[in-house]
Design an enzyme around this catalytic site. Structure first.
Site, PDB file in Angstrom:
ATOM      1  N   ASP A 235      21.356  -7.825 -74.461  1.00  0.00           N
ATOM      2  CA  ASP A 235      21.114  -9.113 -75.205  1.00  0.00           C
ATOM      3  C   ASP A 235      20.764  -9.455 -75.981  1.00  0.00           C
ATOM      4  OD1 ASP A 235      22.656  -9.681 -72.239  1.00  0.00           O
ATOM      5  OD2 ASP A 235      20.403  -9.695 -71.291  1.00  0.00           O
TER       6      ASP A 235
ATOM      7  N   LYS B 187      25.018  -8.841 -79.378  1.00  0.00           N
ATOM      8  CA  LYS B 187      25.778  -8.379 -79.578  1.00  0.00           C
ATOM      9  C   LYS B 187      27.069  -8.283 -80.339  1.00  0.00           C
ATOM     10  CE  LYS B 187      24.434  -5.391 -76.494  1.00  0.00           C
ATOM     11  NZ  LYS B 187      23.457  -6.145 -75.645  1.00  0.00           N
TER      12      LYS B 187
ATOM     13  N   GLY C  48      27.388  -8.653 -71.034  1.00  0.00           N
ATOM     14  CA  GLY C  48      27.810 -10.646 -71.546  1.00  0.00           C
ATOM     15  C   GLY C  48      27.662 -10.687 -72.531  1.00  0.00           C
ATOM     16  N   HIS C  49      28.798 -10.249 -73.249  1.00  0.00           N
ATOM     17  CA  HIS C  49      28.558 -10.619 -75.247  1.00  0.00           C
ATOM     18  C   HIS C  49      28.785 -11.877 -74.801  1.00  0.00           C
ATOM     19  CE1 HIS C  49      28.150  -6.070 -75.613  1.00  0.00           C
ATOM     20  NE2 HIS C  49      27.538  -6.813 -74.217  1.00  0.00           N
TER      21      HIS C  49
ATOM     22  N   GLN D  99      24.503  -2.726 -73.358  1.00  0.00           N
ATOM     23  CA  GLN D  99      23.326  -2.622 -72.655  1.00  0.00           C
ATOM     24  C   GLN D  99      22.258  -2.309 -74.305  1.00  0.00           C
ATOM     25  OE1 GLN D  99      25.738  -0.686 -70.794  1.00  0.00           O
ATOM     26  NE2 GLN D  99      26.491  -3.390 -69.778  1.00  0.00           N
TER      27      GLN D  99
HETATM   28  P1  GDP Z   1      24.515  -9.956 -76.497  1.00  0.00           P
HETATM   29  O1  GDP Z   1      24.778  -9.158 -74.690  1.00  0.00           O
HETATM   30  O2  GDP Z   1      23.749  -8.833 -76.290  1.00  0.00           O
HETATM   31  O3  GDP Z   1      26.258  -9.261 -76.720  1.00  0.00           O
HETATM   32  O4  GDP Z   1      23.984 -11.113 -76.228  1.00  0.00           O
HETATM   33  P2  GDP Z   1      24.464 -12.652 -75.152  1.00  0.00           P
HETATM   34  O5  GDP Z   1      24.941 -12.790 -75.750  1.00  0.00           O
HETATM   35  O6  GDP Z   1      23.915 -11.556 -73.896  1.00  0.00           O
HETATM   36  O7  GDP Z   1      22.625 -12.660 -75.541  1.00  0.00           O
HETATM   37  C1  GDP Z   1      21.909 -13.464 -76.260  1.00  0.00           C
HETATM   38  C2  GDP Z   1      22.185 -14.932 -76.623  1.00  0.00           C
HETATM   39  O8  GDP Z   1      21.819 -15.263 -77.600  1.00  0.00           O
HETATM   40  C3  GDP Z   1      23.693 -15.582 -76.321  1.00  0.00           C
HETATM   41  O9  GDP Z   1      23.129 -16.685 -75.872  1.00  0.00           O
HETATM   42  C4  GDP Z   1      24.008 -15.928 -77.578  1.00  0.00           C
HETATM   43  O10 GDP Z   1      24.755 -17.484 -77.914  1.00  0.00           O
HETATM   44  C5  GDP Z   1      22.357 -16.507 -78.623  1.00  0.00           C
HETATM   45  N1  GDP Z   1      22.142 -16.271 -79.975  1.00  0.00           N
HETATM   46  C6  GDP Z   1      22.348 -15.263 -80.794  1.00  0.00           C
HETATM   47  N2  GDP Z   1      22.016 -15.484 -81.440  1.00  0.00           N
HETATM   48  C7  GDP Z   1      21.050 -16.254 -81.754  1.00  0.00           C
HETATM   49  C8  GDP Z   1      19.747 -16.888 -82.387  1.00  0.00           C
HETATM   50  O11 GDP Z   1      19.755 -16.209 -83.627  1.00  0.00           O
HETATM   51  N3  GDP Z   1      19.499 -18.222 -82.048  1.00  0.00           N
HETATM   52  C9  GDP Z   1      19.760 -18.362 -80.982  1.00  0.00           C
HETATM   53  N4  GDP Z   1      19.050 -19.548 -80.697  1.00  0.00           N
HETATM   54  N5  GDP Z   1      20.308 -18.097 -79.955  1.00  0.00           N
HETATM   55  C10 GDP Z   1      21.112 -16.827 -80.552  1.00  0.00           C
HETATM   56  P1  IMO Z   2      24.865  -6.132 -72.415  1.00  0.00           P
HETATM   57  O1  IMO Z   2      25.909  -5.601 -72.820  1.00  0.00           O
HETATM   58  C1  IMO Z   2      21.092  -6.963 -70.105  1.00  0.00           C
HETATM   59  C2  IMO Z   2      20.543  -3.877 -66.512  1.00  0.00           C
HETATM   60  C3  IMO Z   2      20.648  -4.840 -65.406  1.00  0.00           C
HETATM   61  C4  IMO Z   2      19.509  -3.918 -64.510  1.00  0.00           C
HETATM   62  C5  IMO Z   2      20.052  -2.471 -65.399  1.00  0.00           C
HETATM   63  C6  IMO Z   2      21.171  -1.452 -64.599  1.00  0.00           C
HETATM   64  O2  IMO Z   2      25.037  -7.976 -72.092  1.00  0.00           O
HETATM   65  O3  IMO Z   2      23.270  -6.052 -73.204  1.00  0.00           O
HETATM   66  P2  IMO Z   2      23.782  -2.255 -63.925  1.00  0.00           P
HETATM   67  O4  IMO Z   2      24.704  -3.112 -62.965  1.00  0.00           O
HETATM   68  O5  IMO Z   2      24.071  -1.538 -65.137  1.00  0.00           O
HETATM   69  O6  IMO Z   2      23.413  -0.607 -63.511  1.00  0.00           O
HETATM   70  O7  IMO Z   2      22.498  -2.370 -64.007  1.00  0.00           O
HETATM   71  O8  IMO Z   2      20.537  -2.689 -66.482  1.00  0.00           O
HETATM   72  N1  IMO Z   2      21.450  -4.309 -67.579  1.00  0.00           N
HETATM   73  C7  IMO Z   2      21.708  -5.264 -68.482  1.00  0.00           C
HETATM   74  N2  IMO Z   2      20.388  -6.004 -68.757  1.00  0.00           N
HETATM   75  N3  IMO Z   2      22.167  -6.873 -70.490  1.00  0.00           N
HETATM   76  C8  IMO Z   2      22.735  -6.294 -70.492  1.00  0.00           C
HETATM   77  O9  IMO Z   2      24.501  -6.178 -71.521  1.00  0.00           O
HETATM   78  C9  IMO Z   2      23.041  -5.216 -69.227  1.00  0.00           C
HETATM   79  N4  IMO Z   2      23.767  -4.644 -68.149  1.00  0.00           N
HETATM   80  C10 IMO Z   2      22.397  -4.086 -67.684  1.00  0.00           C
HETATM   81  O10 IMO Z   2      20.051  -6.128 -65.398  1.00  0.00           O
HETATM   82  O11 IMO Z   2      18.569  -3.965 -64.609  1.00  0.00           O
HETATM   83 MG    MG Z   3      23.876  -9.848 -72.959  1.00  0.00          MG
END
Ligand code: GDP
Ligand code: IMO
Ligand code: MG
Length: 425
Positions: free
Chosen positions: A16, A19, A43-44, A225
């Protein structure tokens, strides 16, 4: 002779990191974007022009209409979830069929894998991993046990193979005494998903990618991840089940290490973790709640509260080492805009001993902090490095000195446009 290149963009903490946003920003510079590991546990989030999308299995390069996107052999895929995700994009006007290629070698997540995920978690009692419940662990276990079903299996005698594997899972579930489940509806959608998936190019993506490289094309490998969730290098057993690190790029796409050029390591200006497991920088106080609230730190897949804390340099140094990170990308700096002081964890303390290197076990480690003055101003409207307040420049410099790696991109808000490059990458 391979004239092309692969750059990798990897989450280097607990996932999270942002990416999806950066892959979307980078896509115009590449010919191909490819996911190499994980599945719908990811979840991207991508935000642009007032629209928001959360991608799980589909690479984040899908919004650039002329680019090929690949789901590589290292991934696991749930046909029902894939169908829902793809249809949402199709309904939003994106054409996927011609440019989203799926590896025949990627493994299929069955509905019963998801039940097994729940059953194994239930059996763990208080040692639950806190998985996303998407069947990731059971599917990768099955791959390692050499009993799994792959995307290429769809093309021949599929129902026979599916029913045999489902029956095996049902037997395991009976043995576990886990019988309170009903997959009737799920299975219907899943089988529909299989039909739907077969309308996409199911290819030998490994051969395809290497052909692109011979033609001089560039490929961006999109991580899922983060390093601390890697099956080998993360906080085992509180990890996911794939290699999320740079080694996974080679095995998960079928490329040699010599074609990888840049390794971008992406992290947030603070730390988060979803699910169980040790997290030495975790804040249980009001500061932690404030980070969660301002950073909107709730899981994109499960909606769970993300655990929050200050940036962890021990983990970052370790991840830079494991992945061979060449450039760093710092996200969500704007979330720290209102803090008087910011802290950075520079070491762990365990049983009275100061540890600067990642230990075998981070359980029981306490964070040792350095305090840094906050910048107390709004970064979200800034468009270039010159506008940054001195205190923010000092924070960046401090991190670069500690991590011995340049931070070349800074994100100051969730929108595609809120991205600042310091050195042309
Ligand atoms: P990923 O799994 O690495 O793609 O990241 P996620 O999408 O799960 O989580 C990143 C969250 O931060 C999302 O809700 C994005 O919209 C938000 N986000 C990304 N970059 C920024 C930033 O620079 N500032 C803020 N406030 N939010 C951001
Ligand atoms: P992105 O790509 C954050 C965590 C789960 C749990 C552990 C194992 O959005 O960064 P799983 O379902 O993979 O067997 O769960 O890994 N986890 C993540 N945490 N971002 C993710 O993906 C994750 N994918 C799995 O919360 O602790
Ligand atoms: Mg994510």
């Amino acid at each position: 002779m391979k004239k092309g290149r692969v750059d990798a963009l990897l989450g280097i903490v607990f996932g999270d990191e942002g990416k999806g946003k950066v892959v979307d920003v980078f896509t115009p510079r590449y010919d191909v974007v490819a996911r190499f590991a994980g599945g719908p546990n990811a979840g991207h989030t991508i935000i642009f022009e007032g629209k928001k999308f959360v991608l799980r299995s589909i690479p984040s390069g899908i919004f650039a209409e002329d680019k090929i996107n690949i789901i590589g052999n290292g991934c696991v895929i749930a046909p029902d979830l894939f169908m829902a995700e793809a249809k949402e994009l199709e309904n939003a006007g994106y054409d996927l069929k011609s440019r989203l290629h799926i590896s025949k070698r990627a493994h299929l997540i069955l509905p019963t894998h998801r039940v097994l995920d729940r059953a194994y978690e239930a059996a763990k009692g208080k040692n639950k991993v806190g998985t996303t419940g998407k069947g990731i662990g059971p599917t990768y276990s099955e791959k390692a046990s050499r009993t799994g079903l792959r995307v290429g299996d769809i093309l021949e005698n599929f129902m026979e193979k599916y029913n045999a594997l489902k029956a095996r899972h049902e037997q395991i579930l009976r043995d576990l005494n886990f019988t309170e489940y009903d997959i009737t509806e799920e299975e219907k959608a899943w089988l529909e998903g299989i039909e739907y998936m077969s309308t996409f190019p199911l290819t030998d993506t490994e051969v395809e990618i290497n052909k692109y490289l011979r033609e001089g094309k560039s490929i961006l490998a999109e991580g899922a991840q983060g390093t601390m969730l890697d099956i080998d290098h993360g906080t085992y057993p509180f990890v996911s089940s794939s290699n999320t690190t740079s080694g996974g790029v080679c095995t998960g796409l079928g490329i040699g290490p010599n074609v990888i050029k840049e390794v971008y390591g992406i992290f947030k200006a603070y730390s988060t973790r979803v699910g169980a497991g040790p997290f030495p920088v975790e804040l249980f106080d009001e500061t932690g709640n404030t980070l969660r609230r301002i950073g909107n730190e709730y899981g994109a897949v499960t909606g769970r509260d993300r655990r929050c804390g200050w940036v962890d340099l021990v983990a970052l140094k370790y991840a830079i080492m494991i992945n061979g990170v060449t450039q760093l990308i710092m996200m969500k700096s704007d979330v720290l805009d209102t803090f008087d002081t910011i802290k950075a964890c520079v070491a762990y303390k365990k049983n009275g001993e100061i540890l600067e290197d990642m230990p075998f076990e981070t359980e029981g480690c306490e964070a040792v902090y350095k305090e840094i003055p906050g910048w107390k101003c709004d970064l979200t409207k800034m468009t270039s490095e010159e506008e940054f307040p001195q205190a923010f420049k000092d924070y960046i410099k401090f991190l670069e000195d500690e991590l011995e790696t340049p931070i070349t991109i800074l994100s100051v808000g969730p929108d595609r446009a809120q991205t600042i490059e310091r050195i042309k990458a």
